[in-house]
Design a protein around this motif. Sequence first.
Motif, PDB file in Angstrom:
ATOM      1  N   GLY A 273      72.921  69.688  51.202  1.00 36.81           N
ATOM      2  CA  GLY A 273      71.879  70.020  50.749  1.00 36.81           C
ATOM      3  C   GLY A 273      71.423  71.129  50.953  1.00 36.81           C
ATOM      4  O   GLY A 273      71.457  71.604  52.121  1.00 36.81           O
ATOM      5  N   ALA A 274      70.970  72.048  49.760  1.00 36.97           N
ATOM      6  CA  ALA A 274      69.793  72.502  49.865  1.00 36.97           C
ATOM      7  C   ALA A 274      67.895  72.392  50.074  1.00 36.97           C
ATOM      8  O   ALA A 274      67.441  71.922  49.172  1.00 36.97           O
ATOM      9  N   GLY A 275      67.558  72.584  51.861  1.00 38.44           N
ATOM     10  CA  GLY A 275      66.563  71.841  51.527  1.00 38.44           C
ATOM     11  C   GLY A 275      65.377  73.204  50.536  1.00 38.44           C
ATOM     12  O   GLY A 275      65.475  73.898  50.558  1.00 38.44           O
ATOM     13  N   GLN A 276      64.131  72.095  49.632  1.00 39.57           N
ATOM     14  CA  GLN A 276      63.467  73.393  49.030  1.00 39.57           C
ATOM     15  C   GLN A 276      62.441  74.667  49.681  1.00 39.57           C
ATOM     16  O   GLN A 276      62.950  75.493  49.039  1.00 39.57           O
ATOM     17  N   GLU A 277      62.623  74.495  51.089  1.00 41.02           N
ATOM     18  CA  GLU A 277      61.946  75.062  52.290  1.00 41.02           C
ATOM     19  C   GLU A 277      63.058  76.291  52.101  1.00 41.02           C
ATOM     20  O   GLU A 277      62.855  78.122  51.820  1.00 41.02           O
ATOM     21  N   SER A 278      64.502  76.557  52.397  1.00 44.65           N
ATOM     22  CA  SER A 278      65.398  77.080  52.607  1.00 44.65           C
ATOM     23  C   SER A 278      65.291  77.879  51.387  1.00 44.65           C
ATOM     24  O   SER A 278      65.795  79.279  51.103  1.00 44.65           O
ATOM     25  N   ALA A 279      65.529  77.177  50.147  1.00 38.73           N
ATOM     26  CA  ALA A 279      66.424  77.467  48.688  1.00 38.73           C
ATOM     27  C   ALA A 279      65.375  78.425  48.152  1.00 38.73           C
ATOM     28  O   ALA A 279      64.781  79.280  47.735  1.00 38.73           O
TER      29      ALA A 279
ATOM     30  N   ILE B  60      66.320  81.837  49.757  1.00 39.29           N
ATOM     31  CA  ILE B  60      66.819  82.892  49.441  1.00 39.29           C
ATOM     32  C   ILE B  60      67.220  82.543  47.848  1.00 39.29           C
ATOM     33  O   ILE B  60      67.750  83.628  47.117  1.00 39.29           O
ATOM     34  N   PHE B  61      66.236  81.758  47.110  1.00 47.72           N
ATOM     35  CA  PHE B  61      65.881  82.191  45.642  1.00 47.72           C
ATOM     36  C   PHE B  61      64.815  83.577  45.142  1.00 47.72           C
ATOM     37  O   PHE B  61      64.539  83.926  44.304  1.00 47.72           O
TER      38      PHE B  61
ATOM     39  N   MET C 193      69.063  69.641  42.195  1.00 48.27           N
ATOM     40  CA  MET C 193      69.459  70.662  43.171  1.00 48.27           C
ATOM     41  C   MET C 193      70.358  69.070  43.307  1.00 48.27           C
ATOM     42  O   MET C 193      69.441  68.289  43.625  1.00 48.27           O
TER      43      MET C 193
ATOM     44  N   LEU D 173      70.588  68.070  56.476  1.00 52.09           N
ATOM     45  CA  LEU D 173      71.080  68.456  54.907  1.00 52.09           C
ATOM     46  C   LEU D 173      72.899  69.090  54.959  1.00 52.09           C
ATOM     47  O   LEU D 173      73.360  68.808  54.311  1.00 52.09           O
TER      48      LEU D 173
ATOM     49  N   PHE E  12      72.934  77.636  54.630  1.00 54.75           N
ATOM     50  CA  PHE E  12      71.124  76.171  54.780  1.00 54.75           C
ATOM     51  C   PHE E  12      70.995  75.615  55.463  1.00 54.75           C
ATOM     52  O   PHE E  12      72.049  75.231  56.537  1.00 54.75           O
TER      53      PHE E  12
ATOM     54  N   TRP F  79      63.053  71.475  42.096  1.00 60.56           N
ATOM     55  CA  TRP F  79      63.535  70.936  42.579  1.00 60.56           C
ATOM     56  C   TRP F  79      65.037  69.472  42.539  1.00 60.56           C
ATOM     57  O   TRP F  79      65.473  69.261  42.734  1.00 60.56           O
TER      58      TRP F  79
ATOM     59  N   THR G 216      62.976  69.428  52.623  1.00 58.54           N
ATOM     60  CA  THR G 216      62.787  68.594  52.005  1.00 58.54           C
ATOM     61  C   THR G 216      63.819  68.600  50.290  1.00 58.54           C
ATOM     62  O   THR G 216      63.857  69.364  49.731  1.00 58.54           O
TER      63      THR G 216
END
Lengths: 364, 364
Positions: free
Chosen positions: B175-181, B184-185, B212, A73, A79, B209, A84
């Motif tokens: 891209g931002a992965g959902q797990e890391s976002a 962070i969010f 994004m 990614l 990041f 998601w 996913t």
Amino acid sequence: MYLGGSISEYSFGNIQTEGDNVRRLCSFFAVMALALVLVGCAATKAPLASDPLTIASQGSFFVGGRNVKSNDLAMVGFFPPTGTITVDQIYVHYQVPVAAQRKPLVLVHGCCLSGKTWESTPDGRMGWDEFFVRRGFPTYVVDQASRGRSAADTSAIVQVKSGRAGSDKLPDVFGAGQESAWQIFRFGPEYPKVFPGMQFPLEAQAEFWKQMVPDWSRALPTPNPTVPALSELARKLNGAVLVSHSQSGIYPFEAASIDQRSIAGIVSIEPGACPKASDDMSIYKGMPILVLWGDYVDQHERWAGRLKACREFASVANRAGAKAEVVVLNDVGLPGASHMLMQDKHSLKIGAWLADWLDRHIAK
Amino acid sequence: MYLGGSISEYSFGNIQTEGDNVRRLCSFFAVMALALVLVGCAATKAPLASDPLTIASQGSFFVGGRNVKSNDLAMVGFFPPTGTITVDQIYVHYQVPVAAQRKPLVLVHGCCLSGKTWESTPDGRMGWDEFFVRRGFPTYVVDQASRGRSAADTSAIVQVKSGRAGSDKLPDVFGAGQESAWQIFRFGPEYPKVFPGMQFPLEAQAEFWKQMVPDWSRALPTPNPTVPALSELARKLNGAVLVSHSQSGIYPFEAASIDQRSIAGIVSIEPGACPKASDDMSIYKGMPILVLWGDYVDQHERWAGRLKACREFASVANRAGAKAEVVVLNDVGLPGASHMLMQDKHSLKIGAWLADWLDRHIAK
């Protein structure tokens, strides 16, 4: 009416207001006012762009999409590389007019463009997205999968840049140069010549070129994920007219092959392709289909061939019970249309003609 | 009011209607009706989402942009490799309420997102783009340069894929992965844990998601071309409040350094950075500035450091004559806000608080 969520049920009820009585009074006035507008405007067809626009609801949502697990990614920074993402969904922006009684229109852009195609024209006039709302149609404007606000998967770029894959793995993304688009959009026989009487607002061409975005369609699986998403959208809307343009021209037909019952009609504007005459035509039985063409088609070999193939399709489809028409705008008193006819100087005349066609052919 | 063209002057006058008298009658009714609504609703602040929305005008346009000549637009197929494209422009979608008297708001999204940020929430409630229109603010929602409907230059990808450049030339897109976002969010301390009382509508996270998109900001020159474009937009609007979020948090300050007179105010929501305390603060003299924060900031080291730095900035800026405030929503009775506070379950309560703040601080 599907609105991508519970918008229509939501109210500001939780917010403390200054007085519920004032609110009720306001609602009363609003309803009375709306009734006045509906009574006053019922008999007229062409609203002024300078009149205020009243809509029942508006918003945006996504349809489709699948999760992808990626290790590529990002290279460095905020990041991490692993996680996913969701791709293949289509972004949809909608507006529903008050007391809508017509079938919704789903507006799908063509090559190298986004849903912006249907909004304000380059010279700042009203787009079809608003025009058709003013004419009583709920409108749904989409960005194709991997285009505009619909996410693309850029993992392969990260993978190649970081040396974990060869350059052959890069997506086949492309852009359209202005000089070649000029010819393909039939502003003239070649850049910068102009067809006599051609109606695209070339004085605002700089604004138009800004509409063009990279096109990922060649990097996507077949059928383009936009197609099943359009089918799902039409189903959620309990039937819709799919309006496609150019590269997306074939999509409504492909969506009909997934679920014909949800397709209330097809308007394919200068499609890159119509279904082959050898295809199964039974799915179009009883379906209103309009294939719409602008001017100067016979002066562009590739488009001339496509028009001819679409006439063949319509002929075969009608023998199978479809209600297909191929219309060249010159033949209905609207000459000078370019390939970008929804933005031409006479775009609202063309839109008015199309709205009348829809009223005559699509069951409410 | 700048509308990106001549929209407000355009009418359907060329289209033949069924009767001009009917049109005039309709216009009369519409004006009367509008007057009724304005009288009836003047005393109330919180409109219902289920009430019809009446707007004076809407549309979209671009600001900024430069032409790039490329030999790497495409590899094979319909479009040739050589031509001109336009990049660095920002897409802007606007709505102007009837009888708008407040300064326009320009809404700028953050990392890995698009203008969709400000539209319908993932669980289908009204977005801030519509809420602020209903509260009397013209709103302008942008896609940052090289994001969403604002074109990116993909020539380097074609160049590398076709072997005419090495992979190091590829853009640093991510891209931002959902797990890391998730972390962070600040939906929770780490995926998939949730902070107690956190108000983001996680039941609709799959829809979120899909918002994004790949982020090209690291592949762009400094300052990000979005910044001069925002400055140009604010100037064309004869003054605007720039509302930024996260990665774009610093942009309004950078736009103010280009032309402070066009910036009527700054609302920076959870900015990735505030201006350094050592920066020139004279440009903020007299300028209303709000730096707005959600909850759980002290439980995230990086965000905690940023809040601290923004407090230092506000303190120094105010000594130079700015009117800067740093507000943590918990301190004004609105706990539970995530980083995506414009989409939280109480997003419209936060919006109402912000509208009141704007009414108190921004000259009309």
